[in-house]
Design a protein around this motif. Sequence first.
Motif: not given
Length: 477
Positions: A188-198
């Motif tokens: 759920r960490a925003p720094e991780f989830v953004w790149i993990a979605a792309r």
Amino acid sequence: MTSEPPVMTGPLLFLDHVEKYVLRLSVLFIADNGECPEPIETVHGVHTAEILAEYDHMTVWRARFDLPANRSSCYAWNGQSYSLASDFRGDIRIAYVSCNGEQIGDLEREGSERNAMWARLTEDHRNAPFSLLLHGGDQVYADQVTEGHPLSEDWPEHIPKDPSRADLADLRHYLRERFLERYVALYRAPEFVWIAARVPSLMQWDDHDICDGWGSLPGTKTDTPVGQILFDVARESFLTFQHAAVDGDLPERFHDPAGLHLGWSVRTAGLRLLAPDMRSERTRHEVMGDGGWKMIRAEASTPVQGHTFLMSSVPLLGPRLSVLEALMVAIPKMQKYEDDLRDQWQSRAHRDEWCDMLRVIRDMALANGHDVTVLSGEIHLATRATMKLGAGRWLHQLVASGIAHRAPPRVWARILGALAQFGESPLKACPIRIPCIPGQKSRYIAERNYLVLERRSDIWRARWALEESGITPPLIL
């Protein structure tokens, strides 16, 4: 009063396999019970998520879909489009990370401090997209999941001798929920989830994904009912949250469909990614078991053009540790660290197996038209190593660790650097050396870091992103 809205964790993208010019992908969601993620949309249609695993208050969902591997592409979810750098034919960029956490108190750390290097990696991707995100081990630090249950509270020092079936079943349930808690907090960490979605992820596990020193601990601890339940739950969680998979339905990249070992390989245009499993079959006397060795020998005998990146969750090339290991065994106050050294390829307990592995990789690297580079993490430092192969060829090892684990004291880096001056030659005429990273004066860099691999005009280059020192000059591989 109004209840809080449900939280949907995801999408989290994983690479299942590459088949010719097709990427086979999975996307993972973690939702409150009763909530179902919206379907994934691609040019090929709508892809509905199915339940992968269920917990007391949450459900894990997975959707699978294909995208082209010969051009950029995208998918859509919940009204948002996610772009991928999915053209693997020419110039590409790959990121490598490891050690995403710390052994004690990781969930209590302040988010922006903990995930500072993830934020930097995300900005790096915005400037020049990555095609893949390789995770080299310790994606989750699960060491504290054993706390709070009477059977595992004092693991591994004190283990109940004869627990009942009911108590063991309760322990299994307890550990499943604690592993879920940790993965949800990380994902759920925003720094991780953004790149993990792309950027599709490929993951290899190490000991902290189970518990500190798993496989290097005595069998009198790991072979107990409590130890085996801990391993079983960690393995189930590893498949669910790091591969979007379950037993009986492993992606095609895994070598053993039965999952007795969890090594995998991926091949695409001029590139092979090879990740043997160095935990499932590990003992105090073996790093890999029969399944792992069968995989490595099969891959070594398969003709491959281009470049192989071999992921070794513990460094394959390193300084001589036998003196340090002997000191730790002899000094009572340091004996608790003996398992840490036994975890390494260079341990006296693994000397013969280490030499066997080096011979296999040497022969693979000397094959015509083929290059091999070892990627590793685990030591919470940035460093590199080389092994002379003969015929003017060198085996490079690149170590990037950790993405979130804070760096150890600089004095430890200096001690390792001094140890590395002596070199090591486990194979005759193939000396191992620890040169400096480009732009650095020390052999080991005590800064958080990640690795960037770039292929331009069929030439691979590596750069380290260091938290304080910034991006390094390129190293040509």
